[in-house]
Design a protein around this motif. Structure first.
Motif, short mmCIF file in Angstrom:
data_model
loop_
_atom_site.label_atom_id
_atom_site.label_comp_id
_atom_site.label_asym_id
_atom_site.label_seq_id
_atom_site.Cartn_x
_atom_site.Cartn_y
_atom_site.Cartn_z
N LEU A 20 0.83 -1.21 0.00
CA LEU A 20 0.00 0.00 0.00
C LEU A 20 0.86 1.26 0.00
O LEU A 20 0.55 2.23 -0.68
CB LEU A 20 -0.94 -0.01 1.21
N ARG A 21 1.95 1.23 0.72
CA ARG A 21 2.85 2.40 0.73
C ARG A 21 3.47 2.61 -0.66
O ARG A 21 3.67 3.75 -1.09
CB ARG A 21 3.92 2.24 1.80
N GLU A 22 3.75 1.53 -1.37
CA GLU A 22 4.26 1.65 -2.73
C GLU A 22 3.23 2.34 -3.62
O GLU A 22 3.58 3.19 -4.44
CB GLU A 22 4.60 0.27 -3.30
N VAL A 23 1.97 1.95 -3.44
CA VAL A 23 0.90 2.55 -4.23
C VAL A 23 0.73 4.03 -3.88
O VAL A 23 0.48 4.86 -4.76
CB VAL A 23 -0.42 1.77 -4.05
N VAL A 24 0.88 4.37 -2.62
CA VAL A 24 0.80 5.78 -2.21
C VAL A 24 1.90 6.58 -2.90
O VAL A 24 1.66 7.68 -3.38
CB VAL A 24 0.91 5.92 -0.67
N ASP A 25 3.08 6.00 -2.96
CA ASP A 25 4.21 6.70 -3.59
C ASP A 25 4.09 6.76 -5.12
O ASP A 25 4.55 7.71 -5.74
CB ASP A 25 5.53 6.02 -3.22
N SER A 26 3.47 5.74 -5.70
CA SER A 26 3.34 5.65 -7.16
C SER A 26 2.01 5.01 -7.52
O SER A 26 1.91 3.79 -7.65
CB SER A 26 4.48 4.81 -7.75
N ASP A 32 -0.69 -3.41 -10.93
CA ASP A 32 0.23 -4.52 -10.65
C ASP A 32 0.12 -5.01 -9.21
O ASP A 32 0.36 -6.17 -8.93
CB ASP A 32 1.68 -4.10 -10.93
N LYS A 33 -0.22 -4.15 -8.30
CA LYS A 33 -0.29 -4.50 -6.87
C LYS A 33 -1.66 -5.03 -6.44
O LYS A 33 -1.77 -5.70 -5.42
CB LYS A 33 0.05 -3.27 -6.01
N LYS A 34 -2.69 -4.71 -7.19
CA LYS A 34 -4.05 -5.03 -6.77
C LYS A 34 -4.23 -6.52 -6.47
O LYS A 34 -4.73 -6.88 -5.39
CB LYS A 34 -5.06 -4.58 -7.83
N ALA A 35 -3.83 -7.39 -7.37
CA ALA A 35 -4.02 -8.83 -7.17
C ALA A 35 -3.28 -9.32 -5.92
O ALA A 35 -3.84 -10.09 -5.13
CB ALA A 35 -3.57 -9.60 -8.40
N GLU A 36 -2.06 -8.85 -5.75
CA GLU A 36 -1.27 -9.26 -4.58
C GLU A 36 -1.95 -8.83 -3.28
O GLU A 36 -2.08 -9.62 -2.33
CB GLU A 36 0.12 -8.62 -4.66
N LEU A 37 -2.41 -7.59 -3.22
CA LEU A 37 -3.04 -7.08 -2.01
C LEU A 37 -4.39 -7.75 -1.76
O LEU A 37 -4.74 -8.04 -0.61
CB LEU A 37 -3.18 -5.56 -2.10
N CYS A 38 -5.12 -8.03 -2.83
CA CYS A 38 -6.39 -8.75 -2.69
C CYS A 38 -6.15 -10.17 -2.16
O CYS A 38 -6.91 -10.67 -1.32
CB CYS A 38 -7.14 -8.81 -4.02
N ASP A 39 -5.09 -10.82 -2.65
CA ASP A 39 -4.77 -12.17 -2.18
C ASP A 39 -4.44 -12.17 -0.69
O ASP A 39 -4.88 -13.06 0.05
CB ASP A 39 -3.58 -12.75 -2.96
N ILE A 40 -3.68 -11.19 -0.26
CA ILE A 40 -3.32 -11.12 1.17
C ILE A 40 -4.56 -10.91 2.02
O ILE A 40 -4.76 -11.63 3.01
CB ILE A 40 -2.30 -9.98 1.42
N SER A 41 -5.41 -9.97 1.63
CA SER A 41 -6.62 -9.72 2.43
C SER A 41 -7.54 -10.94 2.40
O SER A 41 -8.19 -11.27 3.40
CB SER A 41 -7.34 -8.46 1.96
N HIS A 42 -7.59 -11.63 1.26
CA HIS A 42 -8.41 -12.84 1.15
C HIS A 42 -7.90 -13.93 2.09
O HIS A 42 -8.69 -14.60 2.77
CB HIS A 42 -8.40 -13.34 -0.30
N ASN A 43 -6.58 -14.11 2.16
CA ASN A 43 -6.00 -15.11 3.05
C ASN A 43 -6.30 -14.80 4.51
O ASN A 43 -6.66 -15.70 5.28
CB ASN A 43 -4.49 -15.20 2.84
N LEU A 44 -6.15 -13.54 4.89
CA LEU A 44 -6.44 -13.16 6.28
C LEU A 44 -7.91 -13.38 6.60
O LEU A 44 -8.25 -13.90 7.67
CB LEU A 44 -6.02 -11.71 6.53
N LYS A 45 -8.76 -13.00 5.67
CA LYS A 45 -10.21 -13.19 5.84
C LYS A 45 -10.52 -14.67 6.03
O LYS A 45 -11.31 -15.04 6.89
CB LYS A 45 -10.93 -12.66 4.61
#
Length: 119
Positions: A20-26, A32-45
């Protein structure tokens, strides 16, 4: 097994925050980051309740729904996502088992309310 989950969840939350900090910066990194971040939140859920942390499941669900629905992620949505990540960290740091009582319920409602503002 709970300690293995806790360690893995801490690592996943750190990766979520870093992404998320990478996305804030750029902001152009979002596609490119969306799938990775969605996967992480899905795993935690998916894993939280299995290890006695239904509050992690609820927060992860709120975050996952938000991230999946975003075409782009600006500073505002990144801050809301980071608030989710901080809440997940707090649950682990404070070892809040179960739903967290009234405070846990209020937290989830507040996070869901923030995600609703993006619609």
């Amino acid at each position: 097994m709970v300690e293995v989950f806790r360690a893995a969840a801490k690592d996943q939350i750190a990766a979520l925050e870093a992404g998320l900090r990478e996305v804030v910066d750029s902001a152009e990194l979002w596609p490119d980051k969306k799938a990775e971040l969605c996967d992480i939140s899905h795993n935690l859920k998916g894993q939280g309740s299995s290890f006695g942390y239904p509050l992690i499941t609820q927060i992860g669900l709120s975050l996952n729904r938000m991230l999946k629905g975003l075409e782009y992620c600006d500073l505002r949505c990144a801050k809301i996502a980071l608030a989710h990540a901080q809440a997940l960290s707090t649950v682990l740091e404070k070892n809040i088992l179960g739903a967290g009582g009234a405070a846990g319920e209020a937290l989830v409602k507040r996070l869901q309310g923030l995600t609703g503002q993006l619609d």
